[in-house]
Scaffold this active site. Sequence first.
Site, PDB file in Angstrom:
ATOM      1  CG  PHE A   1       2.934 105.915   6.890  1.00  0.00           C
ATOM      2  CD1 PHE A   1       2.253 106.544   7.989  1.00  0.00           C
ATOM      3  CD2 PHE A   1       4.310 106.511   6.446  1.00  0.00           C
ATOM      4  CE1 PHE A   1       2.073 107.546   8.833  1.00  0.00           C
ATOM      5  CE2 PHE A   1       4.674 107.408   7.855  1.00  0.00           C
ATOM      6  CZ  PHE A   1       3.709 107.696   8.908  1.00  0.00           C
TER       7      PHE A   1
ATOM      8  CG  ASP B   1       6.389 108.044   0.510  1.00  0.00           C
ATOM      9  OD1 ASP B   1       7.491 108.312   0.269  1.00  0.00           O
ATOM     10  OD2 ASP B   1       5.810 108.699   1.336  1.00  0.00           O
TER      11      ASP B   1
ATOM     12  CE  LYS C   1      10.752 104.382   6.906  1.00  0.00           C
ATOM     13  NZ  LYS C   1       9.419 105.124   7.023  1.00  0.00           N
TER      14      LYS C   1
END
Length: 404
Positions: A144, A228, A257
């Site tokens: 993702f 990532d 995040k």
Amino acid sequence: MWPAMSSDQTLLLEAARGHLYPNYRQPPFVLSRGRGVELWDLEGRRYLDLCAGIAVSTLGHGHPRLTQAIAEQAGKLIHVSNYFFNEPNLRLVQALCRLSGFDRVFFCNSGTEAIEAMLKLARRHFFDRGERERYHVVAFHNSFHGRTLGSLAVTGQAKYRDGFGPLSGVRHVPFGDAGAVERAMTAQVAAILVEPIQGEGGVTPAPPGFLPALRQIADRHGALLLADEVQSGIGRTGRFLAFEHEGVHADATALAKGLGGGVPIGALLCREALAGALPPGSHGSTFGGNPLASAAALTVLEVLESEGLVERAVRLGRHLAGRLGALADEHARHVATARGMGLLQVVVLRDHVDARSVLEKLRESGVLLTLAGGQGVRFSPPLVVEQADLDEGVDRLDALLKGL
Ligand SMILES: *Cc1c(COP(=O)(O)O)cnc(C)c1O
């Protein structure tokens, strides 16, 4: 305290039902304040937050230093645009480079933006070297990387991609299969993009040796290795970057995040050798690196160090892994496995268990968790969590599984 009328919540829920775009499945309460790992809704119900807004609220809620830093910065300067330097941003860039070992940082506002910047960086790098056909990316099944079209193209899950095509230039191969990566490498591959631990895909750590193998394959083919770490970074797995567990250096890394502790900020970190790939005018972001978000992120990094939160993620991660492993053994009928790293862990429920309903019952008992990979009940608590909080969450899950 604020004695909200129960009708406040009811009226707001009606507004949500009538007007919010219905692309999520929020439960029927409205959160209004938090302290540490606790949250309260408008009717005063308390919830234990073991998801931290998807691994975002690194310092929990209402952390005095973060609150103060944001308030002070808001009173000083919130925005100047990227036409000008600002002080918190320059302090942040120093801290980020020191902690990550990277040389250059581009700031944006979210994970997907950091991934977009990284993909553009890779394309432009080879374009500038005259390799104009070299724009393909090798990425992984179950990955993702975000929701915008570029990061969606590299995302390896049909449920996010369906209906949004064409999404091209990406070859997806099985996560953990270095042979498949090698076979996918062509002269057109600019980069290999990988999450060191797949987050949304189900909290699946890269098997040992996989990241070093990717580094070798990328080097052999003259391609870039892109990380990532939007979910795994900022100490969550017990190292500042999860790549460090394997001693591997990516050419560029995306963060977001947990970086701002809840204030939106994303960052693309890269080596000096890539500093020329995105010259002035080629990429940018109006809000990127703004003083407010930068002051928040700087404070997150300062507290991470001063309170030893990375070591804490190691120690409490070990405790959580022990408890979830025991829970998986005890409930082997309903639980397939437990896995994860540091304070990013998951209990994978067997297919006959309705994971969404387990999550809902947990919520009704006052514990907030999220799903990962369909059947995974994910723990991604604030890094300031106490062992007793983790135990409370695991005990609730244990009681719930006993009742199945
Ligand atoms: C959440 C996430 C993203 C996207 O971040 P947004 O801030 O939601 O755009 C990208 N990659 C990974 C690994 C993530 O977990």
